[in-house]
Design an enzyme around this catalytic site. Structure first.
Site, PDB file in Angstrom:
ATOM      1  N   VAL A  86     -54.265   0.953  25.785  1.00 32.52           N
ATOM      2  CA  VAL A  86     -54.236   2.031  24.781  1.00 32.52           C
ATOM      3  C   VAL A  86     -55.576   2.102  24.053  1.00 32.52           C
ATOM      4  O   VAL A  86     -56.158   3.180  23.899  1.00 32.52           O
ATOM      5  CB  VAL A  86     -53.081   1.820  23.767  1.00 32.52           C
ATOM      6  CG1 VAL A  86     -53.139   2.887  22.675  1.00 32.52           C
ATOM      7  CG2 VAL A  86     -51.736   1.846  24.461  1.00 32.52           C
ATOM      8  N   GLY A  87     -56.089   0.940  23.622  1.00 32.66           N
ATOM      9  CA  GLY A  87     -57.319   0.904  22.822  1.00 32.66           C
ATOM     10  C   GLY A  87     -58.510   1.510  23.543  1.00 32.66           C
ATOM     11  O   GLY A  87     -59.263   2.302  22.978  1.00 32.66           O
TER      12      GLY A  87
ATOM     13  N   ASP B 247     -61.818  -6.709  20.097  1.00 29.44           N
ATOM     14  CA  ASP B 247     -60.750  -7.458  20.761  1.00 29.44           C
ATOM     15  C   ASP B 247     -61.022  -8.945  20.568  1.00 29.44           C
ATOM     16  O   ASP B 247     -62.148  -9.364  20.279  1.00 29.44           O
ATOM     17  CB  ASP B 247     -60.689  -7.131  22.256  1.00 29.44           C
ATOM     18  CG  ASP B 247     -59.332  -7.445  22.871  1.00 29.44           C
ATOM     19  OD1 ASP B 247     -58.530  -6.505  23.085  1.00 29.44           O
ATOM     20  OD2 ASP B 247     -59.060  -8.638  23.139  1.00 29.44           O
TER      21      ASP B 247
ATOM     22  N   ARG C 204     -38.782  -3.137  22.760  1.00 34.59           N
ATOM     23  CA  ARG C 204     -39.939  -3.199  21.857  1.00 34.59           C
ATOM     24  C   ARG C 204     -39.754  -4.327  20.838  1.00 34.59           C
ATOM     25  O   ARG C 204     -40.704  -4.949  20.402  1.00 34.59           O
ATOM     26  CB  ARG C 204     -40.123  -1.860  21.151  1.00 34.59           C
ATOM     27  CG  ARG C 204     -40.478  -0.730  22.109  1.00 34.59           C
ATOM     28  CD  ARG C 204     -40.582   0.593  21.388  1.00 34.59           C
ATOM     29  NE  ARG C 204     -40.999   1.671  22.285  1.00 34.59           N
ATOM     30  CZ  ARG C 204     -40.159   2.475  22.944  1.00 34.59           C
ATOM     31  NH1 ARG C 204     -38.871   2.325  22.811  1.00 34.59           N
ATOM     32  NH2 ARG C 204     -40.620   3.424  23.727  1.00 34.59           N
TER      33      ARG C 204
ATOM     34  N   ASN D  91     -46.294  -2.225  18.843  1.00 31.63           N
ATOM     35  CA  ASN D  91     -44.820  -2.246  18.792  1.00 31.63           C
ATOM     36  C   ASN D  91     -44.263  -3.561  18.259  1.00 31.63           C
ATOM     37  O   ASN D  91     -44.924  -4.582  18.390  1.00 31.63           O
ATOM     38  CB  ASN D  91     -44.267  -2.024  20.204  1.00 31.63           C
ATOM     39  CG  ASN D  91     -44.044  -0.564  20.509  1.00 31.63           C
ATOM     40  OD1 ASN D  91     -43.692   0.203  19.629  1.00 31.63           O
ATOM     41  ND2 ASN D  91     -44.240  -0.197  21.771  1.00 31.63           N
TER      42      ASN D  91
ATOM     43  N   HIS E 114     -39.175   4.394  16.553  1.00 29.74           N
ATOM     44  CA  HIS E 114     -39.682   4.467  17.933  1.00 29.74           C
ATOM     45  C   HIS E 114     -38.910   3.457  18.775  1.00 29.74           C
ATOM     46  O   HIS E 114     -39.360   2.348  19.007  1.00 29.74           O
ATOM     47  CB  HIS E 114     -41.176   4.146  17.927  1.00 29.74           C
ATOM     48  CG  HIS E 114     -41.826   4.249  19.266  1.00 29.74           C
ATOM     49  ND1 HIS E 114     -41.726   5.356  20.069  1.00 29.74           N
ATOM     50  CD2 HIS E 114     -42.619   3.376  19.942  1.00 29.74           C
ATOM     51  CE1 HIS E 114     -42.414   5.166  21.172  1.00 29.74           C
ATOM     52  NE2 HIS E 114     -42.961   3.969  21.133  1.00 29.74           N
TER      53      HIS E 114
HETATM   54  O1  TXD Z   1     -45.929   4.825  20.698  1.00 31.60           O
HETATM   55  C1  TXD Z   1     -46.419   3.760  20.479  1.00 31.60           C
HETATM   56  N1  TXD Z   1     -46.586   3.329  19.242  1.00 31.60           N
HETATM   57  C2  TXD Z   1     -46.844   2.889  21.598  1.00 31.60           C
HETATM   58  C3  TXD Z   1     -47.016   1.492  21.333  1.00 31.60           C
HETATM   59  C4  TXD Z   1     -47.196   3.413  22.857  1.00 31.60           C
HETATM   60  C5  TXD Z   1     -47.799   2.606  23.800  1.00 31.60           C
HETATM   61  C6  TXD Z   1     -48.097   1.211  23.575  1.00 31.60           C
HETATM   62  N2  TXD Z   1     -47.440   0.678  22.417  1.00 31.60           N
HETATM   63  C7  TXD Z   1     -47.802  -0.678  21.994  1.00 31.60           C
HETATM   64  O2  TXD Z   1     -49.211  -0.790  21.747  1.00 31.60           O
HETATM   65  C8  TXD Z   1     -47.540  -1.744  23.029  1.00 31.60           C
HETATM   66  O3  TXD Z   1     -46.168  -2.086  23.068  1.00 31.60           O
HETATM   67  C9  TXD Z   1     -48.406  -2.877  22.491  1.00 31.60           C
HETATM   68  O4  TXD Z   1     -47.748  -3.532  21.417  1.00 31.60           O
HETATM   69  C10 TXD Z   1     -49.626  -2.140  21.960  1.00 31.60           C
HETATM   70  C11 TXD Z   1     -50.831  -2.187  22.889  1.00 31.60           C
HETATM   71  O5  TXD Z   1     -50.476  -1.714  24.138  1.00 31.60           O
HETATM   72  P1  TXD Z   1     -51.490  -1.833  25.398  1.00 31.60           P
HETATM   73  O6  TXD Z   1     -50.804  -1.208  26.546  1.00 31.60           O
HETATM   74  O7  TXD Z   1     -52.839  -1.396  25.003  1.00 31.60           O
HETATM   75  O8  TXD Z   1     -51.499  -3.409  25.581  1.00 31.60           O
HETATM   76  P2  TXD Z   1     -52.617  -4.306  26.327  1.00 31.60           P
HETATM   77  O9  TXD Z   1     -53.266  -3.531  27.411  1.00 31.60           O
HETATM   78  O10 TXD Z   1     -51.950  -5.590  26.648  1.00 31.60           O
HETATM   79  O11 TXD Z   1     -53.725  -4.534  25.209  1.00 31.60           O
HETATM   80  C12 TXD Z   1     -53.511  -5.286  24.068  1.00 31.60           C
HETATM   81  C13 TXD Z   1     -54.863  -5.812  23.657  1.00 31.60           C
HETATM   82  C14 TXD Z   1     -55.458  -6.865  24.634  1.00 31.60           C
HETATM   83  O12 TXD Z   1     -56.746  -6.476  25.060  1.00 31.60           O
HETATM   84  C15 TXD Z   1     -55.495  -8.151  23.834  1.00 31.60           C
HETATM   85  O13 TXD Z   1     -56.585  -9.012  24.168  1.00 31.60           O
HETATM   86  C16 TXD Z   1     -55.615  -7.596  22.421  1.00 31.60           C
HETATM   87  O14 TXD Z   1     -54.733  -6.504  22.398  1.00 31.60           O
HETATM   88  N3  TXD Z   1     -55.275  -8.577  21.388  1.00 31.60           N
HETATM   89  C17 TXD Z   1     -55.979  -8.726  20.248  1.00 31.60           C
HETATM   90  N4  TXD Z   1     -57.064  -8.085  19.802  1.00 31.60           N
HETATM   91  C18 TXD Z   1     -57.566  -8.492  18.612  1.00 31.60           C
HETATM   92  N5  TXD Z   1     -56.998  -9.478  17.858  1.00 31.60           N
HETATM   93  C19 TXD Z   1     -55.921 -10.135  18.291  1.00 31.60           C
HETATM   94  N6  TXD Z   1     -55.383 -11.117  17.549  1.00 31.60           N
HETATM   95  C20 TXD Z   1     -55.366  -9.786  19.542  1.00 31.60           C
HETATM   96  N7  TXD Z   1     -54.312 -10.233  20.262  1.00 31.60           N
HETATM   97  C21 TXD Z   1     -54.267  -9.490  21.382  1.00 31.60           C
END
Ligand code: TXD
Length: 323
Positions: A23-24, A43, A98, A130, A185
């Site tokens: 997502v990011g 990250d 979630r 989430n 959600h």
């Molecule tokens: O509608 C909505 N709100 C949502 C929510 C729609 C889609 C995704 N949704 C949620 O967003 C999903 O259930 C996850 O909780 C988040 C992120 O989803 P994404 O698909 O981007 O997950 P990834 O690809 O696993 O990326 C998470 C990133 C990963 O690069 C980790 O290294 C990083 O988060 N991460 C951190 N970054 C900074 N600081 C800390 N502590 C950290 N921990 C993990």
């Protein structure tokens, strides 16, 4: 005689995106390619945000945008952001709800919010992690920010899924469809077919009850359907587009009416909770919450959804205080 030039504030807005996962990084791309703001992508994994930023910057001349993108592991680089988006945390795997993500993600989201706030005290916070409504509440509670400065992204996404399913069913242009989904959600979200239209025509005039119910159920399960197909993570293209729409509404002060998780103070008969409701979004964040008329059934569904969010907030707060 020398004349001082007119002062033009050329500073681009700055958006920090915490979490360089699916997502990011998709959101970073969307913001940059729309020329909305400079983006700081942070990250915990070393190299991931830096590599992503370099890759995206290498496409700048091809996509013809002028946003700067910085990748970092250091919160100091996020200083003076106008908006901070929190996507950091675990994503769902097939079979997970979630809520299964709650304990781990609560710590991550709270830490991300506090560290960001220390460098950007005036930022708006958009939470994506989430379980969404719970994480948004925790971010607000632990930062002590005014509630208009904190909001969660989910309603735009859930509404956009319903919009798509309606367009697919009727074979009409998606842009002509307007859909509205309120509530938490999760599986208890509250799609409102009465407020869904195709070019102003209510869908209740265009489809029978069982068809509408099928589309509503598909919307409720929309996220899970993608998780099941992908097997290795959740949806991210539509979530990134949804967050980008909110960012644009804020930065361009568009006063758009969008569903977002906002703090309620009695609206819809609910208090001290973040949950999806129609909000006016502008430069001041959540400028106001719109209270649309609900039938008894819709109101009951919203309260059921809120009750589940409330229970999870309670659990998450208890866990946070223990850790
Ligand atoms: O509608 C909505 N709100 C949502 C929510 C729609 C889609 C995704 N949704 C949620 O967003 C999903 O259930 C996850 O909780 C988040 C992120 O989803 P994404 O698909 O981007 O997950 P990834 O690809 O696993 O990326 C998470 C990133 C990963 O690069 C980790 O290294 C990083 O988060 N991460 C951190 N970054 C900074 N600081 C800390 N502590 C950290 N921990 C993990």
């Amino acid at each position: 005689m020398s004349q001082s030039p007119p002062s033009i504030d050329c500073q681009s807005p700055r958006v920090t995106v915490i979490g360089a996962g699916n997502v990011g990084r998709t959101l970073t791309q969307r913001i940059a390619e729309k020329n909305l703001a400079d983006v700081v992508l942070l990250d915990i994994v070393e190299g991931l945000p830096q590599g992503t930023a370099l890759d995206l910057m290498s496409a700048q001349g091809l996509e013809l945008h002028d946003s700067q993108i910085i990748g970092t592991n250091d919160y100091a680089d996020t200083a003076d952001s106008d908006i901070v988006v929190i996507t950091a945390g675990l994503a769902r795997k097939p079979g997970m709800t979630r809520e299964d993500l709650m304990q781990t993600n609560a710590k991550i989201a709270v830490e991300a919010a506090q560290k960001s706030l220390a460098h950007s005290p005036n930022a708006m916070f958009i939470v994506i992690t989430n379980p969404l409504d719970v994480m948004t509440y925790l971010v607000w509670k632990t930062t002590n920010l005014p509630h208009r400065q904190v909001m969660g992204m989910a309603g735009v996404l859930d509404s956009s899924r319903l919009q798509t399913f309606i367009a697919m069913e009727l074979g009409v242009c998606t842009a002509d469809v307007s859909a509205m989904v309120l509530g938490g959600h999760g599986d208890l979200m509250v799609p409102l077919p009465r407020y869904c239209t195709v070019s102003g025509v209510p869908i209740t005039e265009l489809m029978d009850e069982p068809t509408i119910e099928r589309l509503v159920e598909r919307t409720r399960q929309g996220g899970a359907e993608v998780v099941k197909l992908l097997k290795t993570g959740g949806a991210y293209f539509a979530p990134a587009s949804s967050a980008c729409l909110m960012i644009e509404a804020i930065l361009r002060n568009q006063s758009r009416l969008l569903p977002a998780a906002a703090y309620l103070q009695g609206e819809y008969g609910l208090k001290d909770i973040f949950i999806g409701v129609p909000c006016r979004l502008g430069l001041r964040g959540v400028e106001s919450v719109l209270e649309v008329k609900l039938t008894d059934t819709e109101q009951k569904a919203l309260h059921t959804s809120a009750e589940s969010v409330r229970q999870n907030i309670k659990l998450a707060l208890e866990n946070l205080s223990k850790s």
